[in-house]
Scaffold this motif. Structure first.
Motif, PDB file in Angstrom:
ATOM      1  N   ILE A 216       0.830  -1.208   0.000  1.00  0.00           N
ATOM      2  CA  ILE A 216       0.000   0.000   0.000  1.00  0.00           C
ATOM      3  C   ILE A 216       0.861   1.253   0.000  1.00  0.00           C
ATOM      4  N   CYS A 217       1.881   1.269   0.834  1.00  0.00           N
ATOM      5  CA  CYS A 217       2.748   2.454   0.904  1.00  0.00           C
ATOM      6  C   CYS A 217       3.522   2.658  -0.399  1.00  0.00           C
ATOM      7  N   CYS A 218       4.001   1.566  -0.994  1.00  0.00           N
ATOM      8  CA  CYS A 218       4.685   1.694  -2.285  1.00  0.00           C
ATOM      9  C   CYS A 218       3.725   2.168  -3.367  1.00  0.00           C
ATOM     10  N   TYR A 219       2.519   1.652  -3.349  1.00  0.00           N
ATOM     11  CA  TYR A 219       1.522   2.054  -4.356  1.00  0.00           C
ATOM     12  C   TYR A 219       1.236   3.550  -4.295  1.00  0.00           C
ATOM     13  N   HIS A 220       1.018   4.054  -3.093  1.00  0.00           N
ATOM     14  CA  HIS A 220       0.708   5.483  -2.974  1.00  0.00           C
ATOM     15  C   HIS A 220       1.936   6.348  -3.237  1.00  0.00           C
TER      16      HIS A 220
END
Length: 260
Positions: A216-220
């Motif tokens: 999730i953090c990489c995606y955002h």
């Protein structure tokens, strides 16, 4: 209202699918290592483990110690009044090892490392570093996402086990000082209540949380496009979505256990 609800559901499903694809791609890249750039990826994994796990030990120790003492403070003073002092071990296992340990560890990791990952990748995106990697033919998923996902999974798993151990130690210390619960009853209660199923949950939850939070953090972080003002916005979205997904995963993992 029905149309709005339908759009929200479709957007949520699309978001979950994008996160799932990112996790699958990261795991595939880890299981199929390439000789070129392998050392650089390993260095990123090690740095991620050190930052997420080792650097978080002080704050994790304090929170776990206090949490264990608070739980035993409540259970050790109230259960003997009901003639159920032998259930203190069950309280520790159910509240700390099964539920609060993995969840609070995930929240600590999200607040520290998750925000850092989103901010770092967002700044790289605005600074055109990610575009430069793409133009040079370097896979972004392999060299940016995969090391952070693997590093966070390793760190969160170890940190959760450490959190559980320190929380039990905090409860043990309070039980010894308070003397409302005998020490032998405390230790025997934990040993009797702890099962292989609890050990499996302790291993499965941080594994799932680590994969979800890192992806999730990489995606955002990669969703940032052209402005530095997008970085804090995407970081906030990543924090909220990561906590929400962790809670949903916790329910999905724990519910079959309690129903059996």
């Amino acid at each position: 209202m029905i149309a709005w609800l339908g759009r929200q559901v479709l957007e949520g499903l699309s978001y979950v699918w994008a996160i799932w694809k990112l996790i699958v791609e990261a795991v595939r890249n880890f299981l199929r290592p390439e000789q070129r750039g392998g050392r650089a990826a390993l260095q990123v994994i090690i740095r991620q483990v050190l930052f997420t796990g080792v650097d978080a030990l002080p704050v994790t120790s304090v929170i776990a110690l206090l949490l264990g003492m608070i739980i035993i403070m409540q259970a050790g003073t109230q259960l003997p009044k009901l003639g159920a002092s032998g259930l203190v071990g069950n309280i520790i296992v159910l509240t700390v090892i099964r539920e609060l340990g993995p969840l609070i560890t995930a929240v600590i990791v999200i607040g520290r490392s998750g925000a850092a990952i989103t901010t770092e990748l967002g700044n790289m995106s605005v600074g055109r570093e990610i575009a430069a990697l793409t133009l040079m033919g370097i896979p972004v998923t392999r060299f940016l996402v995969m090391p952070r996902v693997i590093g966070m999974v390793i760190a969160m798993t170890c940190l959760t086990l450490y959190f559980d151990a320190v929380a039990v130690l905090g409860g043990f210390m309070f039980a010894q000082l308070k003397l409302t619960v005998p020490i032998d009853a405390f230790v025997q209660g934990i040993a009797r209540a702890l099962s292989f199923r609890d050990v499996g949950l302790t291993a499965l939850k941080p594994l799932s949380f680590g994969l979800a939070v890192a992806a999730i953090c990489c995606y955002h972080g990669l969703a940032v496009r052209s402005s530095y003002t997008e970085v804090p916005q995407q970081t906030t979205k990543a924090m909220i979505n990561a906590v929400t997904i962790c809670l949903l995963l916790d329910i999905a993992i724990s519910l079959p256990v309690y129903l059996v």
